[in-house]
Enzyme design. Structure first.
Site, PDB file in Angstrom:
ATOM      1  N   HIS A 178      36.477  43.682  33.114  1.00  0.00           N
ATOM      2  CA  HIS A 178      36.840  42.576  32.213  1.00  0.00           C
ATOM      3  C   HIS A 178      37.831  43.116  31.183  1.00  0.00           C
ATOM      4  O   HIS A 178      37.717  44.273  30.759  1.00  0.00           O
ATOM      5  CB  HIS A 178      35.610  42.065  31.429  1.00  0.00           C
ATOM      6  CG  HIS A 178      34.739  41.105  32.146  1.00  0.00           C
ATOM      7  ND1 HIS A 178      33.359  41.123  32.034  1.00  0.00           N
ATOM      8  CD2 HIS A 178      35.026  40.049  32.966  1.00  0.00           C
ATOM      9  CE1 HIS A 178      32.839  40.137  32.754  1.00  0.00           C
ATOM     10  NE2 HIS A 178      33.825  39.474  33.335  1.00  0.00           N
ATOM     11  N   CYS A 274      30.753  42.333  24.478  1.00  0.00           N
ATOM     12  CA  CYS A 274      30.210  41.479  25.555  1.00  0.00           C
ATOM     13  C   CYS A 274      29.000  40.673  25.091  1.00  0.00           C
ATOM     14  O   CYS A 274      28.713  39.607  25.641  1.00  0.00           O
ATOM     15  CB  CYS A 274      29.736  42.318  26.744  1.00  0.00           C
ATOM     16  SG  CYS A 274      30.941  43.421  27.440  1.00  0.00           S
TER      17      CYS A 274
HETATM   18  N1  ARG Z   1      26.650  42.472  34.236  1.00  0.00           N
HETATM   19  C1  ARG Z   1      27.648  41.647  33.621  1.00  0.00           C
HETATM   20  C2  ARG Z   1      28.743  41.343  34.635  1.00  0.00           C
HETATM   21  O1  ARG Z   1      29.036  42.186  35.451  1.00  0.00           O
HETATM   22  C3  ARG Z   1      28.211  42.295  32.402  1.00  0.00           C
HETATM   23  C4  ARG Z   1      29.161  41.430  31.641  1.00  0.00           C
HETATM   24  C5  ARG Z   1      29.795  42.106  30.475  1.00  0.00           C
HETATM   25  N2  ARG Z   1      30.564  41.197  29.738  1.00  0.00           N
HETATM   26  C6  ARG Z   1      31.806  41.387  29.280  1.00  0.00           C
HETATM   27  N3  ARG Z   1      32.330  40.484  28.527  1.00  0.00           N
HETATM   28  N4  ARG Z   1      32.518  42.428  29.632  1.00  0.00           N
HETATM   29  O2  ARG Z   1      29.315  40.276  34.654  1.00  0.00           O
END
Ligand code: ARG
Length: 291
Positions: A178, A274
Protein backbone atom coordinates in the site's frame (compact mmCIF):
# COMPACT_ATOMS: atom_id res chain seq x y z
CA UNK A 1 -18.42 8.40 19.00
CA UNK A 2 -19.74 11.94 18.74
CA UNK A 3 -23.19 12.41 17.22
CA UNK A 4 -22.07 14.64 14.45
CA UNK A 5 -18.44 14.32 13.63
CA UNK A 6 -18.31 16.97 10.94
CA UNK A 7 -19.61 19.67 13.27
CA UNK A 8 -17.26 18.47 15.93
CA UNK A 9 -14.10 18.78 13.84
CA UNK A 10 -15.12 22.21 12.61
CA UNK A 11 -15.61 23.42 16.19
CA UNK A 12 -12.32 22.63 17.85
CA UNK A 13 -9.93 22.78 14.88
CA UNK A 14 -8.19 19.55 15.85
CA UNK A 15 -7.60 16.64 13.49
CA UNK A 16 -9.97 13.72 13.85
CA UNK A 17 -8.94 10.12 13.31
CA UNK A 18 -11.27 7.17 12.84
CA UNK A 19 -10.09 4.01 14.57
CA UNK A 20 -11.56 0.56 15.27
CA UNK A 21 -10.65 -1.45 18.37
CA UNK A 22 -8.80 -4.74 17.74
CA UNK A 23 -11.41 -6.84 19.58
CA UNK A 24 -11.45 -9.38 16.74
CA UNK A 25 -7.99 -8.70 15.34
CA UNK A 26 -5.88 -11.73 14.42
CA UNK A 27 -3.93 -13.05 11.46
CA UNK A 28 -6.22 -15.66 9.96
CA UNK A 29 -5.26 -15.48 6.26
CA UNK A 30 -2.31 -14.34 4.14
CA UNK A 31 -2.81 -11.48 1.66
CA UNK A 32 0.56 -9.76 2.02
CA UNK A 33 4.12 -11.01 2.72
CA UNK A 34 4.06 -9.79 6.34
CA UNK A 35 1.21 -12.16 7.18
CA UNK A 36 3.04 -15.27 5.90
CA UNK A 37 3.94 -17.53 8.83
CA UNK A 38 1.91 -15.41 11.24
CA UNK A 39 -1.46 -17.16 11.14
CA UNK A 40 -2.59 -17.57 14.76
CA UNK A 41 0.79 -16.28 15.96
CA UNK A 42 -0.57 -13.07 17.48
CA UNK A 43 -0.97 -12.19 21.13
CA UNK A 44 -4.37 -10.60 21.60
CA UNK A 45 -3.71 -8.86 24.89
CA UNK A 46 -0.46 -7.33 23.62
CA UNK A 47 -2.27 -6.17 20.47
CA UNK A 48 -4.95 -4.51 22.60
CA UNK A 49 -2.32 -2.85 24.81
CA UNK A 50 -0.38 -1.55 21.80
CA UNK A 51 -3.53 -0.21 20.15
CA UNK A 52 -4.65 1.51 23.37
CA UNK A 53 -1.22 3.13 23.74
CA UNK A 54 -1.50 4.47 20.19
CA UNK A 55 -4.98 5.86 20.92
CA UNK A 56 -3.75 7.44 24.14
CA UNK A 57 -0.80 9.09 22.39
CA UNK A 58 -2.88 10.44 19.48
CA UNK A 59 -5.69 11.59 21.77
CA UNK A 60 -3.31 14.05 23.45
CA UNK A 61 -3.21 16.14 20.26
CA UNK A 62 -6.21 15.08 18.17
CA UNK A 63 -9.69 13.63 18.43
CA UNK A 64 -10.20 9.91 18.03
CA UNK A 65 -13.56 8.56 16.89
CA UNK A 66 -14.27 4.87 17.22
CA UNK A 67 -16.25 2.56 14.98
CA UNK A 68 -17.46 -0.80 16.26
CA UNK A 69 -15.30 -3.90 15.87
CA UNK A 70 -16.98 -6.85 14.13
CA UNK A 71 -16.33 -10.60 14.25
CA UNK A 72 -15.12 -12.33 11.08
CA UNK A 73 -13.30 -9.28 9.68
CA UNK A 74 -9.98 -9.19 11.55
CA UNK A 75 -8.42 -6.47 9.35
CA UNK A 76 -11.30 -4.02 10.06
CA UNK A 77 -8.90 -2.53 12.60
CA UNK A 78 -6.99 -0.98 9.65
CA UNK A 79 -9.36 1.94 9.11
CA UNK A 80 -6.96 3.61 6.65
CA UNK A 81 -8.46 1.18 4.17
CA UNK A 82 -12.04 2.33 4.74
CA UNK A 83 -11.97 4.87 1.93
CA UNK A 84 -10.41 8.18 0.96
CA UNK A 85 -11.91 11.32 2.45
CA UNK A 86 -11.97 14.78 0.91
CA UNK A 87 -14.18 17.42 2.48
CA UNK A 88 -17.61 15.90 3.02
CA UNK A 89 -17.05 13.19 0.41
CA UNK A 90 -15.56 9.77 0.76
CA UNK A 91 -14.73 7.24 -1.93
CA UNK A 92 -15.41 3.89 -0.33
CA UNK A 93 -12.90 1.08 -0.69
CA UNK A 94 -13.51 -2.00 -2.80
CA UNK A 95 -11.02 -4.58 -1.61
CA UNK A 96 -8.96 -6.63 -4.03
CA UNK A 97 -9.02 -9.74 -1.82
CA UNK A 98 -12.23 -11.53 -0.95
CA UNK A 99 -10.93 -11.87 2.63
CA UNK A 100 -11.45 -8.14 3.20
CA UNK A 101 -14.54 -7.46 1.08
CA UNK A 102 -16.95 -8.08 3.98
CA UNK A 103 -15.49 -4.97 5.67
CA UNK A 104 -16.96 -2.65 3.05
CA UNK A 105 -20.49 -2.57 4.53
CA UNK A 106 -19.16 -1.68 7.98
CA UNK A 107 -17.01 1.16 6.64
CA UNK A 108 -19.94 2.35 4.52
CA UNK A 109 -22.17 2.44 7.62
CA UNK A 110 -19.54 4.28 9.67
CA UNK A 111 -19.17 6.98 7.01
CA UNK A 112 -22.92 7.39 6.59
CA UNK A 113 -23.37 7.67 10.34
CA UNK A 114 -20.90 10.55 10.32
CA UNK A 115 -22.76 12.35 7.56
CA UNK A 116 -20.34 11.77 4.67
CA UNK A 117 -21.48 11.56 1.06
CA UNK A 118 -20.31 8.05 0.12
CA UNK A 119 -19.10 7.59 -3.47
CA UNK A 120 -17.91 4.40 -5.16
CA UNK A 121 -15.65 3.33 -8.00
CA UNK A 122 -16.96 0.85 -10.62
CA UNK A 123 -17.36 -2.65 -9.17
CA UNK A 124 -14.58 -4.20 -11.26
CA UNK A 125 -11.90 -1.81 -9.95
CA UNK A 126 -10.17 -2.65 -6.66
CA UNK A 127 -9.50 0.45 -4.58
CA UNK A 128 -8.12 0.42 -1.03
CA UNK A 129 -8.84 3.90 0.25
CA UNK A 130 -6.29 5.91 2.22
CA UNK A 131 -3.98 2.90 2.13
CA UNK A 132 -3.28 3.95 -1.46
CA UNK A 133 -4.62 7.52 -1.76
CA UNK A 134 -2.93 10.26 0.27
CA UNK A 135 -3.55 13.99 0.19
CA UNK A 136 -0.55 16.19 -0.39
CA UNK A 137 -0.10 18.69 2.44
CA UNK A 138 0.68 21.73 0.31
CA UNK A 139 -1.08 21.27 -2.98
CA UNK A 140 -4.57 20.24 -3.94
CA UNK A 141 -3.17 16.95 -5.06
CA UNK A 142 -3.94 13.33 -4.31
CA UNK A 143 -1.02 10.88 -4.48
CA UNK A 144 -2.25 7.47 -5.62
CA UNK A 145 -0.36 4.18 -5.30
CA UNK A 146 -1.12 1.21 -7.56
CA UNK A 147 0.60 -1.98 -8.62
CA UNK A 148 -0.44 -4.29 -5.79
CA UNK A 149 -3.91 -3.49 -4.46
CA UNK A 150 -5.68 -0.51 -6.04
CA UNK A 151 -6.22 -0.66 -9.80
CA UNK A 152 -4.34 1.96 -11.82
CA UNK A 153 -7.61 2.88 -13.55
CA UNK A 154 -8.88 4.30 -10.24
CA UNK A 155 -6.72 7.40 -10.80
CA UNK A 156 -9.12 8.78 -13.40
CA UNK A 157 -12.11 7.76 -11.26
CA UNK A 158 -10.77 9.59 -8.23
CA UNK A 159 -9.99 12.65 -10.29
CA UNK A 160 -13.58 12.80 -11.44
CA UNK A 161 -15.31 11.81 -8.20
CA UNK A 162 -13.28 14.16 -5.99
CA UNK A 163 -12.55 16.86 -8.56
CA UNK A 164 -8.86 16.85 -7.70
CA UNK A 165 -5.58 16.28 -9.52
CA UNK A 166 -4.33 12.73 -8.98
CA UNK A 167 -0.67 11.77 -9.26
CA UNK A 168 -0.31 8.01 -9.78
CA UNK A 169 2.76 6.24 -8.39
CA UNK A 170 3.68 2.65 -9.22
CA UNK A 171 4.62 0.41 -6.30
CA UNK A 172 7.10 -2.37 -7.16
CA UNK A 173 8.11 -4.08 -3.88
CA UNK A 174 5.46 -6.46 -2.57
CA UNK A 175 6.46 -5.76 1.06
CA UNK A 176 5.26 -2.19 0.47
CA UNK A 177 1.92 -3.15 -1.00
CA UNK A 178 0.00 0.00 0.00
CA UNK A 179 1.21 3.55 -0.63
CA UNK A 180 0.99 4.37 3.08
CA UNK A 181 3.57 1.70 3.90
CA UNK A 182 6.31 3.66 2.12
CA UNK A 183 5.13 7.25 1.54
CA UNK A 184 3.87 9.88 3.96
CA UNK A 185 3.12 13.54 3.16
CA UNK A 186 3.78 15.62 6.30
CA UNK A 187 2.86 19.09 7.55
CA UNK A 188 4.94 21.87 6.09
CA UNK A 189 5.12 20.19 2.69
CA UNK A 190 7.60 17.54 3.82
CA UNK A 191 7.47 14.05 2.40
CA UNK A 192 8.86 11.01 4.18
CA UNK A 193 9.28 8.07 1.80
CA UNK A 194 11.23 4.98 0.82
CA UNK A 195 12.21 5.54 -2.83
CA UNK A 196 13.03 1.91 -3.70
CA UNK A 197 9.39 0.92 -3.21
CA UNK A 198 8.58 2.83 -6.45
CA UNK A 199 9.49 2.31 -10.08
CA UNK A 200 12.01 4.71 -11.62
CA UNK A 201 9.37 6.83 -13.38
CA UNK A 202 7.45 7.31 -10.13
CA UNK A 203 10.63 8.19 -8.22
CA UNK A 204 11.29 10.83 -10.87
CA UNK A 205 7.75 12.20 -10.55
CA UNK A 206 8.12 12.51 -6.78
CA UNK A 207 11.46 14.30 -7.20
CA UNK A 208 9.93 16.65 -9.78
CA UNK A 209 6.99 17.62 -7.56
CA UNK A 210 8.57 17.76 -4.10
CA UNK A 211 11.60 20.05 -3.62
CA UNK A 212 14.77 18.27 -2.45
CA UNK A 213 14.83 20.11 0.90
CA UNK A 214 11.34 18.81 1.66
CA UNK A 215 12.09 15.16 0.90
CA UNK A 216 12.95 12.96 3.88
CA UNK A 217 14.37 9.77 2.43
CA UNK A 218 13.96 6.74 4.66
CA UNK A 219 16.39 3.81 4.47
CA UNK A 220 15.36 0.19 4.22
CA UNK A 221 15.79 -0.58 7.91
CA UNK A 222 13.42 2.20 8.97
CA UNK A 223 11.08 1.38 6.09
CA UNK A 224 10.88 -2.24 7.22
CA UNK A 225 9.96 -1.01 10.70
CA UNK A 226 7.08 0.86 9.01
CA UNK A 227 8.51 4.29 9.83
CA UNK A 228 6.75 5.74 6.78
CA UNK A 229 3.47 4.43 8.16
CA UNK A 230 3.16 7.56 10.22
CA UNK A 231 0.22 9.40 11.73
CA UNK A 232 0.91 13.13 11.45
CA UNK A 233 -1.08 15.79 13.24
CA UNK A 234 0.51 19.23 13.17
CA UNK A 235 4.08 18.80 14.36
CA UNK A 236 3.39 15.46 16.01
CA UNK A 237 4.42 12.20 14.41
CA UNK A 238 3.30 8.81 15.70
CA UNK A 239 5.02 5.69 14.43
CA UNK A 240 6.02 2.17 15.40
CA UNK A 241 9.78 2.65 15.45
CA UNK A 242 12.43 4.92 13.94
CA UNK A 243 16.23 4.98 14.02
CA UNK A 244 18.01 7.72 15.95
CA UNK A 245 19.13 9.20 12.64
CA UNK A 246 15.56 9.46 11.34
CA UNK A 247 14.28 10.87 14.63
CA UNK A 248 17.04 13.50 14.55
CA UNK A 249 16.20 14.38 10.96
CA UNK A 250 12.52 14.79 11.77
CA UNK A 251 13.28 16.83 14.88
CA UNK A 252 15.52 19.14 12.86
CA UNK A 253 12.47 19.92 10.73
CA UNK A 254 10.37 20.78 13.76
CA UNK A 255 8.57 17.49 14.34
CA UNK A 256 8.01 15.76 17.67
CA UNK A 257 8.37 12.01 17.21
CA UNK A 258 6.34 9.60 19.33
CA UNK A 259 7.43 5.97 19.00
CA UNK A 260 4.72 3.57 20.04
CA UNK A 261 5.38 -0.14 19.41
CA UNK A 262 2.87 -1.85 17.13
CA UNK A 263 4.65 -5.15 16.58
CA UNK A 264 1.44 -7.20 16.81
CA UNK A 265 -0.01 -5.26 13.88
CA UNK A 266 3.21 -5.61 11.86
CA UNK A 267 2.35 -9.34 11.77
CA UNK A 268 -0.64 -8.38 9.60
CA UNK A 269 1.35 -5.87 7.55
CA UNK A 270 0.14 -2.70 9.25
CA UNK A 271 1.24 -0.08 11.79
CA UNK A 272 0.26 3.39 13.05
CA UNK A 273 -1.08 5.03 9.91
CA UNK A 274 -2.94 1.89 8.79
CA UNK A 275 -4.78 1.89 12.11
CA UNK A 276 -6.19 5.38 11.54
CA UNK A 277 -8.14 7.36 8.97
CA UNK A 278 -7.99 11.15 9.05
CA UNK A 279 -11.58 12.33 8.71
CA UNK A 280 -10.96 16.04 8.31
CA UNK A 281 -9.32 16.51 4.94
CA UNK A 282 -10.06 20.04 3.80
CA UNK A 283 -10.88 20.56 0.15
CA UNK A 284 -8.28 23.30 -0.21
CA UNK A 285 -5.04 22.45 1.50
CA UNK A 286 -2.99 25.33 2.83
CA UNK A 287 0.78 25.39 3.18
CA UNK A 288 1.61 25.48 6.86
CA UNK A 289 4.75 24.80 8.86
CA UNK A 290 4.43 22.15 11.57
CA UNK A 291 2.84 23.77 14.62
N1 ARG B 1 -3.68 -7.23 6.49
C1 ARG B 1 -4.08 -5.98 5.90
C2 ARG B 1 -4.05 -6.11 4.39
O1 ARG B 1 -3.20 -6.80 3.88
C3 ARG B 1 -3.22 -4.86 6.37
C4 ARG B 1 -3.67 -3.52 5.90
C5 ARG B 1 -2.75 -2.40 6.29
N2 ARG B 1 -3.31 -1.17 5.93
C6 ARG B 1 -2.68 -0.16 5.31
N3 ARG B 1 -3.31 0.95 5.14
N4 ARG B 1 -1.48 -0.30 4.80
O2 ARG B 1 -4.85 -5.54 3.68
Amino acid sequence: MSDNLLDHTADNGKDTFLMCPPDHFEVSYVINPWMAGNIAQGNHSIAMRQWLALVEAIAKVADVKLMPAMPGVPDLVFTANAGVVLGNKVVLSRFRHVERQAEEVYFDAAFKEQGFEVLTVPPELPFEGAGDALMDRTENLLWFGHGHRSDAACAAQLEELLDIEVQPLKLVDERFYHLDTCFCPLAGGYLMYFPEAFDAASQAKIAARVPADKRIVVGSEDALHFACNTVNSGRHIFLNQASDALVTELQARGFVVHQTPLTEFLKAGGAAKCLTLKLNEPQQTVLSEPH
